[in-house]
Design an enzyme around this catalytic site. Structure first.
Site, mmCIF file in Angstrom:
data_model
loop_
_atom_site.group_PDB
_atom_site.id
_atom_site.type_symbol
_atom_site.label_atom_id
_atom_site.label_comp_id
_atom_site.label_asym_id
_atom_site.label_seq_id
_atom_site.Cartn_x
_atom_site.Cartn_y
_atom_site.Cartn_z
ATOM 1 C CE LYS A 12 -24.496 -34.804 -11.973
ATOM 2 N NZ LYS A 12 -23.526 -34.698 -10.801
ATOM 3 C CB CYS A 64 -9.865 -42.338 -16.281
ATOM 4 S SG CYS A 64 -9.960 -41.534 -17.890
#
Length: 498
Positions: free
Chosen positions: A173, A281
């Site tokens: 996903k 990140c």
């Protein structure tokens, strides 16, 4: 307008929900496509396909699975330019950065090519009289990955590369903001010889995420995104009995000691703080110079360095970085800059008014620099995820060490120094999961493992490397005896190895 559909059972699956998400071109601000958003029923249909595919794929010997990975790697490399252009058109990062995104994912695929060796179990001959004990690692079944917008090639490959190589089938996903590259990767997996149903892409929003977390036939979930959502995924997934690794946000610090090579530090900080518009990140958005002299010099040199940076469209080969992913994200970054100013930090360079001629509706924002940032400020505590560098001054090594160690996030940290003893002590004591010594973005190579501490990661197993292999497999241990002659008498006590 182009519609981006699901990819299930080796072919395009047209969504039936009637719900779509807009996919923008961040350079122009225009909607360039729509992505279908799945229902829970469509997710279930993909799981059923993956369940069926798992029967044959898990029984395929590891060497043959590795051959598929080798061919997949070759196909991705052959399509590198097209994939990079497609990625940049939806994400906004420059082409060179998109190629880096793809290449770092391929490094995990390279690790997965060695899966026959990595899957070898343990064996003890003669653990008892005529008794041998051995262990094997077996696939879990259907597993899933939920991936973020900032690395639409790398992070999916980090997840499905190892997961598929060990014999699982996969539901991906991806982010609805830049979904095209994940679909193309799934198509290439089929071209490489992966059976239909081994890698499926189901687009969606929270409906799809919750369907994944609640589905009884999905045995493990890997997630990368913000910490609040990571905590939600971890808590809901484990509550449903799944194995979950959920990687969250970060506020990575760079400690600059007085003896550091300042020329290198400035270049490293520029790339680590502003590269990919700060949407990493493992970006380095906080710099901690130790001592006033170090801080003052670094400030002046960073101002001069920022003036040389070029922000441009994604296909501009001379641009250091491009637009951010959406108008909403640009507004959020600008809001954080205002908050930092209101909190009393000195806004040395303000990138909010940046406009690119001819692309005024694009999602561009210039580099910003703060000085005088304090640990109690909201903008220091939270992740900005944009091209904003914050300077937090420290008077000593101990004060600098304490800052990342006490922060709520613990993804990565770096120290810049020529002193080996200082570097060694810092690496041993800092309360952060990944440490760079004169390396601004300490993302480990693929055969090591990636993972932060504190609110940067939920779960006790990291991504890729042998940690990834452990996450995507379960251990079965066999104790075997082949007695000679007549059957031995039944025993009513726990067997021992005397």
């Amino acid at each position: 307008m182009r519609d981006i559909q699901h990819f299930v059972n080796g072919q395009t699956l047209v969504g039936t929900s009637g719900r779509f998400g807009d996919v923008f071109n961040p350079n122009t601000g225009e909607v360039q496509a729509r992505v279908a958003l799945a229902t829970a029923g469509e997710l279930d249909a993909a799981v059923q396909v993956a369940l069926q595919a798992h029967q044959g794929w898990s029984a395929t010997n590891p060497q043959r699975r590795a051959r598929v990975m080798f061919e997949f790697k070759r196909l991705v490399e052959a399509n590198m330019q097209d994939l990079a252009e497609l990625l940049s058109s939806e994400h906004g990062k420059v082409i060179a950065d998109s190629k880096g995104d793809i290449q770092r994912g391929l490094e995990v695929i390279e690790f997965a090519c060695g899966i026959p060796h990595a899957l070898k179990g343990e064996y003890t001959e003669g653990a008892g009289p005529g008794i041998d004990v051995y262990s094997m690692r077996q696939s879990l079944g259907v597993v899933a990955g939920i991936t973020p917008f900032n690395f639409p090639a790398m992070i999916p490959m980090w997840m499905f590369g190892v997961a598929i190589a060990v014999g699982n089938t996969f539901i991906l996903k991806p982010s609805e903001k830049d979904p095209s590259v994940p679909v193309r990767l799934a198509e290439l997996m089929m071209e490489a010889g992966g059976p239909a149903g081994v890698l499926n892409v189901v687009h969606g929003d929270k409906v799809s995420v919750d369907a994944i977390l609640q589905h009884p036939d999905i045995k493990a979930v890997s997630f990368v995104g913000s910490s609040d959502i990571a905590h939600y995924v971890y808590s809901q997934g484990t509550l449903a009995g799944k194995r979950v690794q959920a990687m969250g946000g970060a506020k990575n610090h760079g400690i600059v000691m007085p003896d550091a090579d300042m020329d290198q530090v400035v270049k490293d900080l520029s790339g680590a703080a502003f590269g990919s518009a700060g949407e990493r990140c493992m970006a380095l958005p906080v710099v901690v110079p130790v001592g006033k002299k170090t801080a003052d010099e670094l400030r002046e040199r960073m101002i001069a360095e920022i003036e040389t940076l070029k922000v441009g469209v994604s296909n501009d080969a001379e641009a250091q970085y491009g637009p951010v992913v959406s108008a909403a994200h640009r507004a959020k970054i600008a809001e954080y800059i205002q908050i930092g100013k209101d909190e009393g930090a000195e806004l040395v360079v303000d990138g909010r008014d940046f406009k690119l001629q001819g692309y005024e509706k694009g999602f561009f924002i210039g580099p910003s620099l703060f000085d005088g940032v304090k640990p109690g400020m909201k903008t220091y505590h939270e992740e900005i995820f944009g091209p904003v560098l914050q300077m937090v001054r420290a008077d000593s090594f101990e004060e600098a060490l304490e800052l990342p160690s006490k922060h709520q996030y613990g993804n990565g940290v770096a120290i810049f120094t020529r002193n080996g003893r200082v570097a060694r002590e810092f690496a041993a004591r800092v309360n952060v999961g990944m440490v760079g010594i004169n390396v601004p973005i300490p993302v480990p190579v693929a055969y090591h493992t990636f993972g932060g501490w504190k609110r940067s990661a939920f779960g006790d197993t990291n991504q890729h490397g042998m940690e990834g292999l452990k996450f995507w497999t379960k251990v079965k241990t066999v104790t075997a005896r082949w007695p000679e002659g007549e059957m031995a008498d039944s025993s009513f006590i726990i067997p021992t190895m005397k």
